[in-house]
Scaffold this motif. Sequence first.
Motif, mmCIF file in Angstrom:
data_model
loop_
_atom_site.group_PDB
_atom_site.id
_atom_site.type_symbol
_atom_site.label_atom_id
_atom_site.label_comp_id
_atom_site.label_asym_id
_atom_site.label_seq_id
_atom_site.Cartn_x
_atom_site.Cartn_y
_atom_site.Cartn_z
ATOM 1 N N GLY A 157 3.781 11.046 2.021
ATOM 2 C CA GLY A 157 3.473 10.365 2.783
ATOM 3 C C GLY A 157 4.202 8.825 2.776
ATOM 4 N N ARG A 158 4.975 8.593 1.946
ATOM 5 C CA ARG A 158 5.059 7.430 2.106
ATOM 6 C C ARG A 158 6.386 7.367 3.287
ATOM 7 N N SER A 159 7.028 8.724 2.912
ATOM 8 C CA SER A 159 8.032 9.005 3.884
ATOM 9 C C SER A 159 7.739 9.023 5.570
ATOM 10 N N LYS A 160 6.004 8.962 5.380
ATOM 11 C CA LYS A 160 5.918 9.546 7.289
ATOM 12 C C LYS A 160 5.312 7.551 6.835
ATOM 13 N N ALA A 161 4.606 6.889 6.301
ATOM 14 C CA ALA A 161 4.452 5.823 6.557
ATOM 15 C C ALA A 161 6.030 4.712 6.634
ATOM 16 N N PHE A 162 6.948 4.939 5.962
ATOM 17 C CA PHE A 162 7.716 3.943 6.232
ATOM 18 C C PHE A 162 8.453 4.485 7.913
ATOM 19 N N SER A 163 8.727 5.569 7.497
ATOM 20 C CA SER A 163 8.706 5.868 9.533
ATOM 21 C C SER A 163 8.136 5.596 11.021
ATOM 22 N N THR A 164 6.683 5.246 10.331
ATOM 23 C CA THR A 164 5.956 4.680 11.236
ATOM 24 C C THR A 164 6.033 3.575 11.276
ATOM 25 N N CYS A 165 6.470 2.537 10.563
ATOM 26 C CA CYS A 165 6.122 1.172 10.350
ATOM 27 C C CYS A 165 7.611 0.906 10.948
ATOM 28 N N SER A 166 8.602 1.200 10.894
ATOM 29 C CA SER A 166 10.211 1.354 10.733
ATOM 30 C C SER A 166 10.235 0.809 12.306
ATOM 31 N N SER A 167 9.848 1.946 12.820
ATOM 32 C CA SER A 167 9.910 1.755 14.498
ATOM 33 C C SER A 167 9.292 0.729 14.727
ATOM 34 N N HIS A 168 8.595 0.307 14.149
ATOM 35 C CA HIS A 168 7.660 -1.345 14.697
ATOM 36 C C HIS A 168 8.072 -2.175 14.317
ATOM 37 N N VAL A 169 9.109 -1.997 13.552
ATOM 38 C CA VAL A 169 9.858 -3.677 12.971
ATOM 39 C C VAL A 169 11.032 -4.077 13.256
ATOM 40 N N ILE A 170 11.998 -2.706 13.531
ATOM 41 C CA ILE A 170 12.872 -3.005 14.574
ATOM 42 C C ILE A 170 12.302 -3.481 15.938
ATOM 43 N N ALA A 171 11.912 -3.075 16.661
ATOM 44 C CA ALA A 171 11.320 -3.655 18.110
ATOM 45 C C ALA A 171 11.148 -5.077 18.386
ATOM 46 N N VAL A 172 10.650 -5.394 16.640
ATOM 47 C CA VAL A 172 9.639 -6.802 16.872
ATOM 48 C C VAL A 172 10.831 -8.213 16.047
ATOM 49 N N SER A 173 11.675 -7.222 15.636
ATOM 50 C CA SER A 173 12.815 -8.018 15.206
ATOM 51 C C SER A 173 14.085 -8.234 15.905
ATOM 52 N N LEU A 174 14.084 -7.344 17.178
ATOM 53 C CA LEU A 174 14.663 -7.823 18.332
ATOM 54 C C LEU A 174 14.030 -8.344 19.224
ATOM 55 N N PHE A 175 12.931 -8.168 19.416
ATOM 56 C CA PHE A 175 12.350 -9.352 20.217
ATOM 57 C C PHE A 175 11.970 -9.982 19.772
ATOM 58 N N PHE A 176 11.364 -10.519 18.584
ATOM 59 C CA PHE A 176 11.381 -12.175 17.822
ATOM 60 C C PHE A 176 12.342 -13.118 17.875
ATOM 61 N N SER A 233 0.678 -1.054 -0.179
ATOM 62 C CA SER A 233 0.105 -0.303 0.110
ATOM 63 C C SER A 233 0.354 1.338 0.085
ATOM 64 N N ILE A 234 2.152 1.036 0.649
ATOM 65 C CA ILE A 234 3.087 2.450 0.844
ATOM 66 C C ILE A 234 3.706 2.624 -0.892
ATOM 67 N N LEU A 235 3.746 1.625 -1.623
ATOM 68 C CA LEU A 235 4.733 1.819 -2.818
ATOM 69 C C LEU A 235 3.333 2.333 -3.314
ATOM 70 N N ARG A 236 2.373 2.544 -3.603
ATOM 71 C CA ARG A 236 1.423 2.966 -4.172
ATOM 72 C C ARG A 236 0.607 4.275 -3.699
ATOM 73 N N ILE A 237 1.415 4.639 -2.786
ATOM 74 C CA ILE A 237 0.861 6.412 -2.053
ATOM 75 C C ILE A 237 2.320 6.988 -3.744
ATOM 76 N N HIS A 238 1.509 8.031 -3.672
ATOM 77 C CA HIS A 238 1.643 8.663 -4.540
ATOM 78 C C HIS A 238 3.182 10.274 -4.489
ATOM 79 N N SER A 239 2.205 10.162 -3.013
ATOM 80 C CA SER A 239 3.372 11.678 -2.356
ATOM 81 C C SER A 239 4.360 11.278 -1.817
ATOM 82 N N ALA A 240 5.383 11.245 -2.007
ATOM 83 C CA ALA A 240 6.944 11.315 -1.507
ATOM 84 C C ALA A 240 6.993 11.402 0.139
#
Length: 309
Positions: free
Chosen positions: A231-250, A222-229
């Motif tokens: 908007g994509r940056s904001k979405a990636f920023s929100t998800c990256s934090s969670h991905v880092i924590a999940v990767s470390l924990f799991f 869905s992020i890759l389909r966002i036309h606004s740069a």
Amino acid sequence: MTSNESAVREFILLGLTQQPELQLPLFFLFLGIYVVSMVGNLGLIILIVLNPHLHTPMYYFLFNLSFTDLCYSSVITPQMLVSFVKQNLISYAECMTQLFFFAFFVIDECCILTAMAYDRYVAICKPLLYRVTMSHHICLVLMVSGYVVGFVGALSHTVCMLRLSFCDGSVINHYMCDIPPLLKLSCTSTTVNELVVFVVVGVSIIVPSLTIFVSYTLILSSILRIHSAKGRSKAFSTCSSHVIAVSLFFGSSSFIYFKASPAGSVDQDKISTVFYTIMVPMMNPFIYSLRNKDVQFALSRTLKKRVFT
């Protein structure tokens, strides 16, 4: 238990290291981590409670995550700190109690991280249905389900551990009463315990991991389909934090419990355990909130209210 077996009434926790020159520096290091973890998580809980604009599904899950981390740290770290300054004796009852709450909060954290991934999936992929899909009732069901799964899993581990006899020694080469080091001390068969570990840990790690993976695959699409740069940056920023924590924990937790054998490098196990028992609870307030403008605004407004009143 047969008559020639002696029941263990207390255990000795060896701690993180036996090197005398490291004891004091590590004590202050982990004391600082514990204080930061307590202040960060408690502060985030207070902020969410005091600011109505944070009463949304995302912060509802974050509130529960901070509460879990707060309890999680308090179950593990104080006992660990004792090992740095003196011989750390823990009674059999206290050891089993710590094991129960440790397992409970670990499994609960897995469930909360999964719910947070699902929340981000709905917010990014189905924004028009967000209010309906993530209603107060649904959020409550998700959290209650997580606590129930945690309770059942922790009870299963603890009950199976209570059936074992510990007659081969009382020294636990760890800083807490974890499952693998306890199984090594047992002089009775641990087959049932190992089966429970693979079933309970498998359900609480594999199922959430697959759910998170699928959620983020759809989010990325869905992020890759966002036309606004922007908007994509904001979405990636929100998800990256969670991905880092999940990767470390799991990543660190699965390394411990999915090894081919309970034997192996104990020091390696302890270092891996530090990541998801000590570091993750400290990091979560930072990676989930301090980069978040809503939380920064809430903190600023709360501080101003306290200063000018």
